[in-house]
Scaffold this motif. Structure first.
Motif, PDB file in Angstrom:
ATOM      1  N   PHE A  32       0.936  -1.247  -0.093  1.00  0.00           N
ATOM      2  CA  PHE A  32      -0.111   0.036  -0.197  1.00  0.00           C
ATOM      3  C   PHE A  32       0.878   1.102  -0.029  1.00  0.00           C
ATOM      4  N   ASN A  33       1.945   1.020   0.534  1.00  0.00           N
ATOM      5  CA  ASN A  33       2.843   2.287   0.774  1.00  0.00           C
ATOM      6  C   ASN A  33       3.875   2.554  -0.740  1.00  0.00           C
ATOM      7  N   GLY A  34       3.600   1.816  -1.501  1.00  0.00           N
ATOM      8  CA  GLY A  34       4.402   1.831  -2.776  1.00  0.00           C
ATOM      9  C   GLY A  34       5.639   0.975  -2.883  1.00  0.00           C
ATOM     10  N   SER A  72      -6.806  -1.218  -7.712  1.00  0.00           N
ATOM     11  CA  SER A  72      -5.993  -0.410  -6.787  1.00  0.00           C
ATOM     12  C   SER A  72      -6.019  -0.971  -5.249  1.00  0.00           C
ATOM     13  N   VAL A  73      -4.903  -0.729  -4.538  1.00  0.00           N
ATOM     14  CA  VAL A  73      -4.608  -1.245  -3.318  1.00  0.00           C
ATOM     15  C   VAL A  73      -4.853  -0.343  -2.175  1.00  0.00           C
ATOM     16  N   GLY A  74      -5.035   1.000  -2.591  1.00  0.00           N
ATOM     17  CA  GLY A  74      -5.136   2.234  -1.763  1.00  0.00           C
ATOM     18  C   GLY A  74      -3.770   2.569  -1.253  1.00  0.00           C
ATOM     19  N   SER A  75      -3.893   3.508  -0.417  1.00  0.00           N
ATOM     20  CA  SER A  75      -2.749   4.146   0.157  1.00  0.00           C
ATOM     21  C   SER A  75      -2.621   3.827   1.834  1.00  0.00           C
ATOM     22  N   LYS A  76      -3.699   3.164   2.322  1.00  0.00           N
ATOM     23  CA  LYS A  76      -3.441   2.681   3.660  1.00  0.00           C
ATOM     24  C   LYS A  76      -3.706   1.131   3.703  1.00  0.00           C
ATOM     25  N   ASP A  77      -3.112   0.674   5.014  1.00  0.00           N
ATOM     26  CA  ASP A  77      -2.753  -0.479   5.377  1.00  0.00           C
ATOM     27  C   ASP A  77      -4.093  -1.298   5.635  1.00  0.00           C
ATOM     28  N   LEU A  78      -5.070  -1.244   4.586  1.00  0.00           N
ATOM     29  CA  LEU A  78      -6.465  -1.659   4.874  1.00  0.00           C
ATOM     30  C   LEU A  78      -7.031  -3.064   4.004  1.00  0.00           C
ATOM     31  N   GLN A  79      -6.473  -2.823   2.944  1.00  0.00           N
ATOM     32  CA  GLN A  79      -7.308  -3.792   1.871  1.00  0.00           C
ATOM     33  C   GLN A  79      -6.208  -5.246   2.063  1.00  0.00           C
ATOM     34  N   GLN A  80      -6.630  -5.817   2.878  1.00  0.00           N
ATOM     35  CA  GLN A  80      -5.794  -7.104   3.055  1.00  0.00           C
ATOM     36  C   GLN A  80      -6.466  -8.242   2.460  1.00  0.00           C
ATOM     37  N   GLN A 116      -1.661  -5.296   0.119  1.00  0.00           N
ATOM     38  CA  GLN A 116      -0.956  -5.418  -1.241  1.00  0.00           C
ATOM     39  C   GLN A 116      -1.666  -5.434  -2.518  1.00  0.00           C
ATOM     40  N   SER A 117      -1.163  -5.520  -3.540  1.00  0.00           N
ATOM     41  CA  SER A 117      -1.908  -5.742  -4.867  1.00  0.00           C
ATOM     42  C   SER A 117      -2.522  -7.075  -4.931  1.00  0.00           C
ATOM     43  N   ILE A 118      -3.873  -7.118  -5.278  1.00  0.00           N
ATOM     44  CA  ILE A 118      -4.393  -8.390  -5.280  1.00  0.00           C
ATOM     45  C   ILE A 118      -3.893  -9.185  -6.375  1.00  0.00           C
ATOM     46  N   HIS A 119      -3.419 -10.355  -6.326  1.00  0.00           N
ATOM     47  CA  HIS A 119      -2.654 -10.976  -7.437  1.00  0.00           C
ATOM     48  C   HIS A 119      -3.228 -12.761  -7.504  1.00  0.00           C
ATOM     49  N   LEU A 120      -3.034 -13.131  -8.612  1.00  0.00           N
ATOM     50  CA  LEU A 120      -3.610 -14.565  -9.049  1.00  0.00           C
ATOM     51  C   LEU A 120      -2.248 -15.324  -8.266  1.00  0.00           C
TER      52      LEU A 120
END
Length: 256
Positions: free
Chosen positions: A59-61, A77-85, A217-221
């Motif tokens: 999320f922090n790049g 998008s993952v966003g800029s906060k440590d939320l989308q886990q 982090q980025s959602i990934h396969l």
């Protein structure tokens, strides 16, 4: 962390570069994609675009330390906060599907304390305030229906819901379908979503999985640790599921 040989990275990269969406990921020999109704969650998941860059970012790049778990990265998008886990990524995909079809009344998740957080109420001005460890609903904002308001709603959901609450909402699944979720609720817990399913003439099923993780982090396969040649999983319902960063116990498969 499970390791992959360097030459396999080259193979996976070549396959991923050919895929612009989930539907472009080649199925195993002898398999065809399971038919899905045009407006279904499964059909929508297949249309999710993939990035050309298969690097997973936090999320922090910053780059994620483990770059060996992913086959491809979803262009979401993952966003800029440590939320989308982990569970948040599952809820994000489901909410985006309903949002794309303007099914606002079906975008709703329960917080860990049981409070229903529904988008219909949110877009009409309801907000959630934490008081004495319990969420309280208040009509404190002007009605709004736009992407920024939707993003704020999702961030609120991610803040107060997780694997424990989502596992309670989902129902057990006896077979595997696109949109199903392998989930272990708790702290720690984890969740991965079935992005696609393929079948052969014998009725055997193969499936693709996607995840986010901690930190956000980025959602990934995901790659399949059991098959160096393909990202498709063949785990049967009722068996343990082994993924690059988490092992799920039998009985972890659930459905919206």
């Amino acid at each position: 962390m499970r390791c992959f040989l360097p030459w396999l990275t080259l193979v996976f990269t070549a396959l991923q570069m050919q895929a612009q969406t989930v539907a472009d990921v080649p199925v195993p020999a002898g398999f065809t994609r399971m038919a899905q109704p045009p407006e279904s969650f499964g059909a929508w998941l297949r249309k999710v675009p993939l990035k050309k860059d298969r690097t997973v970012y936090l999320f922090n790049g910053q780059k994620k330390y483990n770059q060996q778990a992913q086959f491809a990265v979803l262009d979401i998008s993952v966003g800029s906060k440590d939320l989308q886990q982990c569970a948040d990524a599952v809820m994000r995909l489901y909410a985006e599907y309903r949002y794309a079809h303007r099914q606002f009344g079906r975008i709703a998740f329960r917080a860990t304390d049981g409070t229903l957080m529904d988008y219909d109420s949110w877009r009409n001005g309801t907000r959630y305030v934490l008081q004495k460890g319990k969420l309280v609903k208040r009509r404190s904002a002007a009605p709004a229906e736009n992407r920024e308001s939707f993003r704020q709603f999702l961030e609120t959901v991610f803040s107060y819901a997780g694997t424990l609450s989502l596992s309670r909402e989902l129902r057990a699944a006896a077979d595997i379908l696109p949109g199903d979720v392998f989930i272990q609720g708790g702290s720690p817990g984890h969740a991965v979503i079935v992005m696609d399913v393929a079948v052969n003439k014998a009725g055997e099923r193969r499936f693709l999985l996607a995840q986010s993780y901690m930190p956000a982090q980025s959602i990934h396969l995901l790659r399949n640790p059991a098959d160096a040649r393909s990202p498709w999983y063949g785990t049967r319902v009722g068996e343990a599921l082994i993924t690059p960063e988490w092992d799920f116990k039998p009985g972890s498969l659930k459905r919206f």
